[in-house]
Motif scaffolding. Structure first.
Motif, PDB file in Angstrom:
ATOM      1  N   PHE A  36       0.406  10.843  -5.002  1.00  0.00           N
ATOM      2  CA  PHE A  36       1.466  11.854  -5.000  1.00  0.00           C
ATOM      3  C   PHE A  36       2.790  11.239  -4.527  1.00  0.00           C
ATOM      4  O   PHE A  36       3.855  11.542  -5.059  1.00  0.00           O
ATOM      5  CB  PHE A  36       1.102  13.014  -4.072  1.00  0.00           C
ATOM      6  N   ARG A  37       2.699  10.403  -3.517  1.00  0.00           N
ATOM      7  CA  ARG A  37       3.911   9.807  -2.962  1.00  0.00           C
ATOM      8  C   ARG A  37       4.610   8.923  -3.992  1.00  0.00           C
ATOM      9  O   ARG A  37       5.841   8.910  -4.073  1.00  0.00           O
ATOM     10  CB  ARG A  37       3.546   8.997  -1.722  1.00  0.00           C
ATOM     11  N   GLU A  38       3.832   8.209  -4.798  1.00  0.00           N
ATOM     12  CA  GLU A  38       4.421   7.311  -5.796  1.00  0.00           C
ATOM     13  C   GLU A  38       5.110   8.077  -6.916  1.00  0.00           C
ATOM     14  O   GLU A  38       5.985   7.536  -7.596  1.00  0.00           O
ATOM     15  CB  GLU A  38       3.341   6.387  -6.357  1.00  0.00           C
ATOM     16  N   ILE A  39       4.723   9.331  -7.134  1.00  0.00           N
ATOM     17  CA  ILE A  39       5.418  10.148  -8.125  1.00  0.00           C
ATOM     18  C   ILE A  39       6.893  10.283  -7.763  1.00  0.00           C
ATOM     19  O   ILE A  39       7.760  10.379  -8.631  1.00  0.00           O
ATOM     20  CB  ILE A  39       4.761  11.537  -8.233  1.00  0.00           C
ATOM     21  N   LEU A  40       7.191  10.248  -6.477  1.00  0.00           N
ATOM     22  CA  LEU A  40       8.566  10.400  -5.992  1.00  0.00           C
ATOM     23  C   LEU A  40       9.171   9.068  -5.547  1.00  0.00           C
ATOM     24  O   LEU A  40      10.161   9.044  -4.819  1.00  0.00           O
ATOM     25  CB  LEU A  40       8.589  11.387  -4.821  1.00  0.00           C
ATOM     26  N   GLU A  41       8.598   7.971  -5.987  1.00  0.00           N
ATOM     27  CA  GLU A  41       9.020   6.644  -5.521  1.00  0.00           C
ATOM     28  C   GLU A  41      10.222   6.138  -6.306  1.00  0.00           C
ATOM     29  O   GLU A  41      10.138   5.195  -7.085  1.00  0.00           O
ATOM     30  CB  GLU A  41       7.843   5.664  -5.625  1.00  0.00           C
ATOM     31  N   ARG A  42      11.381   6.769  -6.096  1.00  0.00           N
ATOM     32  CA  ARG A  42      12.645   6.351  -6.677  1.00  0.00           C
ATOM     33  C   ARG A  42      13.741   6.519  -5.628  1.00  0.00           C
ATOM     34  O   ARG A  42      13.578   7.303  -4.684  1.00  0.00           O
ATOM     35  CB  ARG A  42      12.979   7.153  -7.933  1.00  0.00           C
ATOM     36  N   PRO A  43      14.862   5.801  -5.722  1.00  0.00           N
ATOM     37  CA  PRO A  43      15.860   5.820  -4.649  1.00  0.00           C
ATOM     38  C   PRO A  43      16.290   7.218  -4.208  1.00  0.00           C
ATOM     39  O   PRO A  43      16.423   7.480  -3.016  1.00  0.00           O
ATOM     40  CB  PRO A  43      17.038   5.036  -5.251  1.00  0.00           C
ATOM     41  N   ILE A  44      16.507   8.140  -5.164  1.00  0.00           N
ATOM     42  CA  ILE A  44      17.005   9.460  -4.805  1.00  0.00           C
ATOM     43  C   ILE A  44      15.895  10.339  -4.246  1.00  0.00           C
ATOM     44  O   ILE A  44      16.108  11.102  -3.299  1.00  0.00           O
ATOM     45  CB  ILE A  44      17.654  10.146  -6.031  1.00  0.00           C
ATOM     46  N   THR A  45      14.705  10.252  -4.805  1.00  0.00           N
ATOM     47  CA  THR A  45      13.628  11.163  -4.419  1.00  0.00           C
ATOM     48  C   THR A  45      12.649  10.582  -3.403  1.00  0.00           C
ATOM     49  O   THR A  45      11.818  11.314  -2.874  1.00  0.00           O
ATOM     50  CB  THR A  45      12.838  11.580  -5.674  1.00  0.00           C
ATOM     51  N   ARG A  46      12.734   9.286  -3.110  1.00  0.00           N
ATOM     52  CA  ARG A  46      11.802   8.668  -2.166  1.00  0.00           C
ATOM     53  C   ARG A  46      11.800   9.363  -0.797  1.00  0.00           C
ATOM     54  O   ARG A  46      10.716   9.572  -0.225  1.00  0.00           O
ATOM     55  CB  ARG A  46      12.122   7.183  -1.997  1.00  0.00           C
ATOM     56  N   PRO A  47      12.950   9.753  -0.231  1.00  0.00           N
ATOM     57  CA  PRO A  47      12.909  10.434   1.070  1.00  0.00           C
ATOM     58  C   PRO A  47      12.117  11.733   1.041  1.00  0.00           C
ATOM     59  O   PRO A  47      11.497  12.103   2.042  1.00  0.00           O
ATOM     60  CB  PRO A  47      14.396  10.694   1.371  1.00  0.00           C
ATOM     61  N   VAL A  48      12.131  12.437  -0.096  1.00  0.00           N
ATOM     62  CA  VAL A  48      11.360  13.669  -0.215  1.00  0.00           C
ATOM     63  C   VAL A  48       9.872  13.358  -0.117  1.00  0.00           C
ATOM     64  O   VAL A  48       9.118  14.023   0.606  1.00  0.00           O
ATOM     65  CB  VAL A  48      11.681  14.385  -1.540  1.00  0.00           C
ATOM     66  N   GLY A  49       9.415  12.326  -0.834  1.00  0.00           N
ATOM     67  CA  GLY A  49       8.015  11.923  -0.772  1.00  0.00           C
ATOM     68  C   GLY A  49       7.608  11.459   0.611  1.00  0.00           C
ATOM     69  O   GLY A  49       6.519  11.782   1.099  1.00  0.00           O
ATOM     70  N   ASP A  50       8.489  10.717   1.282  1.00  0.00           N
ATOM     71  CA  ASP A  50       8.191  10.246   2.634  1.00  0.00           C
ATOM     72  C   ASP A  50       8.059  11.424   3.607  1.00  0.00           C
ATOM     73  O   ASP A  50       7.170  11.433   4.471  1.00  0.00           O
ATOM     74  CB  ASP A  50       9.290   9.300   3.113  1.00  0.00           C
ATOM     75  N   ALA A  51       8.958  12.407   3.480  1.00  0.00           N
ATOM     76  CA  ALA A  51       8.914  13.575   4.367  1.00  0.00           C
ATOM     77  C   ALA A  51       7.637  14.380   4.147  1.00  0.00           C
ATOM     78  O   ALA A  51       7.009  14.855   5.103  1.00  0.00           O
ATOM     79  CB  ALA A  51      10.140  14.452   4.136  1.00  0.00           C
ATOM     80  N   LEU A  52       7.227  14.535   2.889  1.00  0.00           N
ATOM     81  CA  LEU A  52       5.975  15.237   2.603  1.00  0.00           C
ATOM     82  C   LEU A  52       4.785  14.488   3.188  1.00  0.00           C
ATOM     83  O   LEU A  52       3.904  15.084   3.814  1.00  0.00           O
ATOM     84  CB  LEU A  52       5.810  15.398   1.091  1.00  0.00           C
ATOM     85  N   ALA A  53       4.747  13.178   3.009  1.00  0.00           N
ATOM     86  CA  ALA A  53       3.630  12.377   3.518  1.00  0.00           C
ATOM     87  C   ALA A  53       3.534  12.449   5.035  1.00  0.00           C
ATOM     88  O   ALA A  53       2.434  12.459   5.606  1.00  0.00           O
ATOM     89  CB  ALA A  53       3.777  10.928   3.059  1.00  0.00           C
ATOM     90  N   ASP A  54       4.684  12.510   5.707  1.00  0.00           N
ATOM     91  CA  ASP A  54       4.697  12.536   7.169  1.00  0.00           C
ATOM     92  C   ASP A  54       4.435  13.920   7.740  1.00  0.00           C
ATOM     93  O   ASP A  54       4.089  14.050   8.919  1.00  0.00           O
ATOM     94  CB  ASP A  54       6.046  12.034   7.689  1.00  0.00           C
ATOM     95  N   SER A  55       4.606  14.985   6.926  1.00  0.00           N
ATOM     96  CA  SER A  55       4.567  16.348   7.450  1.00  0.00           C
ATOM     97  C   SER A  55       3.335  17.146   7.063  1.00  0.00           C
ATOM     98  O   SER A  55       2.850  17.965   7.849  1.00  0.00           O
ATOM     99  CB  SER A  55       5.816  17.122   6.973  1.00  0.00           C
ATOM    100  N   ILE A  56       2.814  16.949   5.857  1.00  0.00           N
ATOM    101  CA  ILE A  56       1.794  17.861   5.345  1.00  0.00           C
ATOM    102  C   ILE A  56       0.482  17.757   6.109  1.00  0.00           C
ATOM    103  O   ILE A  56      -0.231  18.752   6.276  1.00  0.00           O
ATOM    104  CB  ILE A  56       1.567  17.614   3.838  1.00  0.00           C
ATOM    105  N   GLY A  57       0.135  16.570   6.599  1.00  0.00           N
ATOM    106  CA  GLY A  57      -1.097  16.436   7.366  1.00  0.00           C
ATOM    107  C   GLY A  57      -1.163  17.404   8.534  1.00  0.00           C
ATOM    108  O   GLY A  57      -2.224  17.973   8.823  1.00  0.00           O
TER     109      GLY A  57
END
Length: 395
Positions: A36-57
């Protein structure tokens, strides 16, 4: 654009779709996204993926280790007897131990759909006020829609064993079925061209494992007090938003008042929990946890419960500037930075209301339970409602 095919195809298209959002340019190929995180692995959207990975757990609740019933040793009959009260709390621990040699097994199901982020509808995020500057070629674009959909079905097995009269040990194993979808509309400022993008993927796997111990310190006319230790082991895949990715020990205290009889088989009992959830990788990302609850027992058959649950992180979800992207004011041509999609990096405190209870189903041995968690604030990634049902047996 054609509907997504199988999972691998959908993930490949998702990577390409996010590449378009990030680069503001059609036809830029994207790498295959495995998580899921790699789906957002681009310069503009990478922070969104990182925030989800750090928060959803931390947004996936785990039921308390305390059993619905406890046992005490009758010195006259030389046998263990079930206490008359039934614990109604599902997310608060109680200090009273299960009983030496006793075993409690529970299986529960809960559904968690992340609905909002900082009060915004997660499925209808947008970024259109000031155009975003493509970091590669300077092209300006806006995002009329950037919808995210994250849903998790969680089945949790919990086993509690009474080691001594005062000590309980617990093992909790969750299994998660998660689905993640991205729906976006990209609009180029210069040509007004739009692209509609969609990707969906799903993953099944274990969540983080929990090892929990509780030792009763005090028992008397004023109530009970116990010390607890919770160890969260990073068994879940953080990149699929199914775990925290770090070891988290949490020293806790659990307290309860004596049961107050109101007559006619009705009794009240209050509970309090408090402690610190320590982040094993970065102590400044630790959080305080606390809760207050009240049980209302009815004739040894049913107990209703209400609780206030809170979590207070020590730091924000990201460092300063984490979500910032380059922009242009179309009226003045001035360049500046501002968070993408309006996301905030402040501390995401969470306050919830828990409503539920337990019922005696069969011979003081099998019990059913149900609960619902309702949010009292909207900081960070939140669910509108989290329902839970389950069954447990004490031996």
């Amino acid at each position: 654009m054609e509907d997504p095919g199988p999972e691998g195809s959908g993930v490949r298209r998702g990577a390409a779709a996010i590449a378009v959002l990030a680069a503001a340019c059609a036809g830029v190929p994207g790498a295959r996204a495995e998580t899921f995180r790699e789906i957002l692995e681009r310069p503009i959207t990478r922070p969104v993926g990182d925030a989800l990975a750090d928060s959803i757990g931390h947004a996936l609740p785990i039921t308390a280790a305390s059993a619905g019933v406890t046992f005490s040793f009758n010195k006259e009959s030389h046998a263990w007897e079930r206490e008359t009260d039934i614990l109604g709390q599902l997310y608060l621990e109680r200090p009273r131990p299960l009983g030496r040699g006793k075993l409690n097994l529970s299986v529960s199901y809960q559904w968690v759909r992340i609905d909002t982020v900082d009060g915004q509808d997660l499925d209808r995020l947008s970024d259109t006020r000031f155009p975003i500057v493509d970091p590669k070629n300077g092209t300006l674009f806006t995002v009329p829609r950037f919808g995210l959909d994250l849903e998790t079905h969680q089945v949790t097995t919990s086993v509690t064993y009474g080691v001594t009269d005062d000590l309980d040990l617990n093992l909790t194993i969750p299994v998660l079925d998660s689905s993640f979808a991205v729906n976006g509309i990209l609009r180029q400022v210069a040509k007004g061209r739009e692209q509609r993008l969609r990707v969906r993927s799903s993953k099944v796997g274990p969540g983080d494992l929990f090892l929990r111990g509780k030792y009763r310190l005090l028992h008397g006319a004023w109530g009970d007090l116990a010390a607890g230790l919770v160890l969260r082991a990073p068994a879940g895949n953080q990149d699929n938003f199914q775990g925290t990715g770090t070891w988290e020990p949490a020293p806790m205290l659990y307290a309860a008042t004596p049961s107050l009889s109101l007559g006619h088989g009705v009794g009240l009992q209050a509970y309090a929990n408090g402690g610190v959830e320590l982040n094993g990788s970065a102590v400044d990302q630790s959080a305080g946890r606390f809760g207050l609850g009240l049980d209302c027992a009815v004739k040894e058959r049913f107990t209703a419960a209400v609780a206030f649950l809170g979590r207070e992180p020590f730091e924000g979800i990201a460092p300063p500037g984490f979500f910032d992207v380059a922009r242009v004011d179309p009226r003045t041509g001035q360049r500046f930075t501002a968070p993408v999609l309006g996301l905030e990096r402040e501390r995401a405190s969470t306050y919830d209301l828990s409503l539920g209870g337990r019922v005696n189903l069969w011979r003081d041995t099998v019990f059913g339970f149900a609960n619902v968690i309702l949010p009292l604030n909207r900081d960070g990634f939140r669910s509108d409602v989290i329902p839970l049902v389950g069954v447990e047996a004490a031996f």
